[in-house]
Write a protein that holds these residues in place. Structure first.
Motif, PDB file in Angstrom:
ATOM      1  N   ILE A  48      -7.748  -1.146  -3.675  1.00  0.00           N
ATOM      2  CA  ILE A  48      -7.000  -2.377  -3.423  1.00  0.00           C
ATOM      3  C   ILE A  48      -7.251  -2.879  -2.009  1.00  0.00           C
ATOM      4  O   ILE A  48      -7.232  -2.107  -1.048  1.00  0.00           O
ATOM      5  CB  ILE A  48      -5.492  -2.144  -3.647  1.00  0.00           C
ATOM      6  N   LEU A  79       2.737   1.491  -5.410  1.00  0.00           N
ATOM      7  CA  LEU A  79       1.573   1.886  -6.218  1.00  0.00           C
ATOM      8  C   LEU A  79       1.919   2.922  -7.277  1.00  0.00           C
ATOM      9  O   LEU A  79       1.336   2.907  -8.367  1.00  0.00           O
ATOM     10  CB  LEU A  79       0.464   2.404  -5.306  1.00  0.00           C
ATOM     11  N   ILE A 112       0.360  -5.348 -10.315  1.00  0.00           N
ATOM     12  CA  ILE A 112       0.845  -5.463  -8.937  1.00  0.00           C
ATOM     13  C   ILE A 112       1.630  -6.757  -8.757  1.00  0.00           C
ATOM     14  O   ILE A 112       2.692  -6.789  -8.116  1.00  0.00           O
ATOM     15  CB  ILE A 112      -0.345  -5.408  -7.951  1.00  0.00           C
ATOM     16  N   VAL A 148       3.182   0.946 -10.029  1.00  0.00           N
ATOM     17  CA  VAL A 148       2.073   0.278 -10.716  1.00  0.00           C
ATOM     18  C   VAL A 148       1.378   1.249 -11.664  1.00  0.00           C
ATOM     19  O   VAL A 148       1.017   0.902 -12.794  1.00  0.00           O
ATOM     20  CB  VAL A 148       1.066  -0.288  -9.689  1.00  0.00           C
ATOM     21  N   SER A 191       0.808  -1.227   0.000  1.00  0.00           N
ATOM     22  CA  SER A 191       0.000   0.000   0.000  1.00  0.00           C
ATOM     23  C   SER A 191       0.834   1.268   0.000  1.00  0.00           C
ATOM     24  O   SER A 191       0.276   2.369   0.056  1.00  0.00           O
ATOM     25  CB  SER A 191      -0.923   0.005   1.227  1.00  0.00           C
ATOM     26  N   LEU A 225      -5.942   5.045  -6.129  1.00  0.00           N
ATOM     27  CA  LEU A 225      -5.599   3.642  -6.369  1.00  0.00           C
ATOM     28  C   LEU A 225      -5.578   2.837  -5.076  1.00  0.00           C
ATOM     29  O   LEU A 225      -6.016   1.674  -5.059  1.00  0.00           O
ATOM     30  CB  LEU A 225      -4.241   3.544  -7.071  1.00  0.00           C
ATOM     31  N   VAL A 226      -5.099   3.411  -4.006  1.00  0.00           N
ATOM     32  CA  VAL A 226      -5.008   2.666  -2.754  1.00  0.00           C
ATOM     33  C   VAL A 226      -6.389   2.303  -2.221  1.00  0.00           C
ATOM     34  O   VAL A 226      -6.562   1.281  -1.536  1.00  0.00           O
ATOM     35  CB  VAL A 226      -4.207   3.466  -1.694  1.00  0.00           C
ATOM     36  N   ARG A 233       3.485   4.232  -1.384  1.00  0.00           N
ATOM     37  CA  ARG A 233       3.612   4.999  -2.634  1.00  0.00           C
ATOM     38  C   ARG A 233       4.676   4.389  -3.546  1.00  0.00           C
ATOM     39  O   ARG A 233       4.576   4.474  -4.767  1.00  0.00           O
ATOM     40  CB  ARG A 233       3.956   6.453  -2.326  1.00  0.00           C
ATOM     41  N   TYR A 264      -2.311   8.270  -6.417  1.00  0.00           N
ATOM     42  CA  TYR A 264      -2.009   7.254  -5.394  1.00  0.00           C
ATOM     43  C   TYR A 264      -3.191   7.054  -4.450  1.00  0.00           C
ATOM     44  O   TYR A 264      -3.546   5.907  -4.142  1.00  0.00           O
ATOM     45  CB  TYR A 264      -0.766   7.678  -4.604  1.00  0.00           C
TER      46      TYR A 264
END
Length: 260
Positions: free
Chosen positions: A122, A102, A152, A105, A97, A118-119, A99, A115
């Protein structure tokens, strides 16, 4: 009148006639059914037209430490080794998780998300308390969910190898494009809407019945005031018909005059 106040000593209590409430609800059953159907239809239309469907795709990875080397011909795995691998799952979830992972990614998959966005898409968890953990990606696009999950899986093992000394993550199963949406559930929303309509309609009918202080028939008096005789009853002036039926033919009760 569905309720009445009585006194016992110095205390007042309210007596509610449940049978009368049931009869009131039964008498307005059409309103209950209609309200249930309308609310269910509204919920169905809302979840079908207004809610964006989401899809989930997951990838499975295996947590390995320096004591477990599956590439050798002789493998000796103790319970402490398994426990060490299981404890690494939480550590891997934190690392995934970050930075560092991600943002890489995002660059690799050429995503337009930040960021923080996106977090939130997930989720990570251990599979049945084993050293295998899964990464679940939720997106409005099934292809995008699978793309992010597989990216990922490609990026994460290298990052773990550099950060956690003597540990590694191996891909067990790649993500596939989901064909069935994970949310929302049309059936669940529709059932909730129907239940809400039923409860609201029954609640309104019960409240109105409890607030009704009128005595509608002599049966109520005979049942609740057995010691007081009923001397007479007033006929319904609004009923039109012959005098043999107990009505007042042609008399307008509200206006006080004769109707033509």
């Amino acid at each position: 009148m569905a309720s009445q106040t009585q006194k016992t000593g110095s205390k007042d209590y309210v007596e509610i006639d449940l049978m009368r409430l049931f009869k009131a609800v039964w008498h307005h059953a059409w309103a209950v059914v209609l309200s249930t159907i309308v609310c269910a239809a509204i919920a169905f239309a809302y979840v079908t037209l207004a809610v964006t469907p989401l899809y989930q795709s997951k990838v499975l990875m295996y947590v390995n430490n320096s004591s477990i080397n599956l590439s050798t011909t002789s493998v000796s795995i103790s319970s402490s080794d398994i426990s060490a691998s299981q404890s690494l799952v939480d550590t891997y979830a934190v690392i995934l998780s970050t930075r560092t992972v991600l943002n890489q990614v995002i660059d690799e998959a050429n995503l337009s998300y930040t960021y923080d966005e996106l977090v939130d898409m997930i989720e990570t968890s251990s599979v049945d308390s084993t050293e295998v953990f899964q990464v679940v990606v939720t997106s409005a696009s099934p292809e995008e969910a699978a793309l992010i999950a597989n990216t990922i899986a490609e990026v994460f093992p290298d990052v773990v190898y550099d950060i956690v000394e003597g540990s590694s993550a191996k891909i067990v199963d790649y993500a596939v494009v989901p064909t069935i949406k994970s949310s929302p559930s049309v059936t669940r929303y529709t059932m909730i809407g129907a239940l809400l309509g039923f409860v609201l309609s029954v609640g309104i009918i019960v409240v109105l019945e409890l607030m009704d202080t009128l005595i509608h028939d002599e049966d109520y008096l005979l049942t609740n005031y057995k010691g007081i005789p009923v001397l007479a009853s007033i006929p319904d002036m609004d009923i039109t018909g012959s005098s043999s039926k107990g009505g007042y033919y042609g008399h307008d009760y509200k206006s006080g005059g004769s109707s033509k």
